[in-house]
Design an enzyme around this catalytic site. Structure first.
Site, PDB file in Angstrom:
ATOM      1  N   ASP A 158       0.867  -1.163   0.000  1.00 54.21           N
ATOM      2  CA  ASP A 158       0.000   0.000   0.000  1.00 54.21           C
ATOM      3  C   ASP A 158       0.916   1.228   0.000  1.00 54.21           C
ATOM      4  OD1 ASP A 158      -2.383   1.653   0.506  1.00 54.21           O
ATOM      5  OD2 ASP A 158      -1.537   1.863   2.509  1.00 54.21           O
TER       6      ASP A 158
ATOM      7  N   ASP B  49      -0.113   5.195   0.940  1.00 49.54           N
ATOM      8  CA  ASP B  49      -0.339   6.150   2.023  1.00 49.54           C
ATOM      9  C   ASP B  49      -0.390   5.437   3.370  1.00 49.54           C
ATOM     10  OD1 ASP B  49      -0.809   8.799   0.642  1.00 49.54           O
ATOM     11  OD2 ASP B  49      -2.293   7.575  -0.390  1.00 49.54           O
TER      12      ASP B  49
ATOM     13  N   SER C  89      -5.079   3.117  -3.201  1.00 48.88           N
ATOM     14  CA  SER C  89      -6.427   3.608  -3.479  1.00 48.88           C
ATOM     15  C   SER C  89      -6.404   4.985  -4.120  1.00 48.88           C
ATOM     16  CB  SER C  89      -7.247   3.652  -2.184  1.00 48.88           C
ATOM     17  OG  SER C  89      -7.422   2.360  -1.655  1.00 48.88           O
TER      18      SER C  89
ATOM     19  N   ASP D 145      -1.479  -0.586   6.217  1.00 51.26           N
ATOM     20  CA  ASP D 145      -1.640   0.128   7.488  1.00 51.26           C
ATOM     21  C   ASP D 145      -3.099   0.298   7.873  1.00 51.26           C
ATOM     22  OD1 ASP D 145      -2.247   3.516   7.077  1.00 51.26           O
ATOM     23  OD2 ASP D 145      -2.042   2.175   5.367  1.00 51.26           O
TER      24      ASP D 145
END
Length: 215
Positions: free
Chosen positions: A13, A15, A107, A163
């Site tokens: 991922d 961010d 995302s 996260d």
């Protein structure tokens, strides 16, 4: 997850996992929430790890075009990268990996992802899956399955670094192992997955078969 488990690929991922963009994101989403009469304190914790269009659509605000609003949010986020920095040790860790055996699965739309990666000094991998690549965002596992496919491995051969709850669920549903990065967490996380604060002190061993193992 066994300590000696080996993987064909690592899926990250962005961010909160490779870089910290919380300050910038919360500045922009706070303004959005105030414009639309949404309670900021309860709203902000829900924005992390999911696509902007999904965040907006979940509010069920009458007369609000989620697509148009998410595009405006993206424009504002591209303009505001003040305070966007790498998670400690992320760059060195990525540089230690075989370049064809890791991907970013975010995302964020591609333009925003590249802008934030540039601000934080995170290199662009050969494979990236962004908001535009899937019709259903996290926690739907399609994004992680697509990244594995593009790397020509199975999700079960991958280790996902995440996260946020939505991303953790996406990694699980894809069939991958998951490690949770807590660098940006303000509160303890309740998870059965292994936790790492950041990437400092993390090393990788690559065997003759090209399998990677975290030391």
């Amino acid at each position: 997850m066994p300590a000696n488990h080996s993987y064909r690929a690592f899926l990250f991922d962005m961010d909160g996992t490779l870089l910290n963009s919380i300050a910038a994101a919360e500045r922009i989403w706070t303004r959005w929430a105030m414009r639309h009469g949404v309670d900021v304190a309860t709203f902000l914790p829900t924005i992390h790890g999911v696509r902007a269009i999904d965040t907006i659509a979940r509010q069920h605000l009458p007369g609000v075009d989620a697509q148009a609003e998410s595009e405006q949010i993206t424009r504002e986020e591209i303009e505001d990268v003040e305070g966007v920095v790498q998670v400690p040790g992320a760059l060195a860790f990525l540089k230690s990996l075989p370049p064809t055996q890791w991907a970013i699965v975010t995302s964020a739309p591609m333009a925003l992802a590249l802008r934030r990666m540039e601000a934080a000094g995170i290199p662009r991998p050969g494979v990236m899956v962004t908001a535009e690549d899937v019709s259903d965002g996290k926690p739907n596992p399609a994004c992680y399955r697509l990244a594995a496919e593009r790397l020509q491995v199975t999700p079960q051969e991958c280790l996902v670094f995440e996260d946020a709850d939505a991303g953790i669920k996406a990694g699980e549903a894809a069939g991958a192992d998951v490690r949770v990065v807590t660098a940006t967490h303000m509160h303890p996380v309740d998870t059965h997955h292994p936790l790492i604060k950041d990437y400092r002190g993390l090393a990788v061993e690559v065997n003759e078969a090209g399998l990677m193992r975290i030391l």
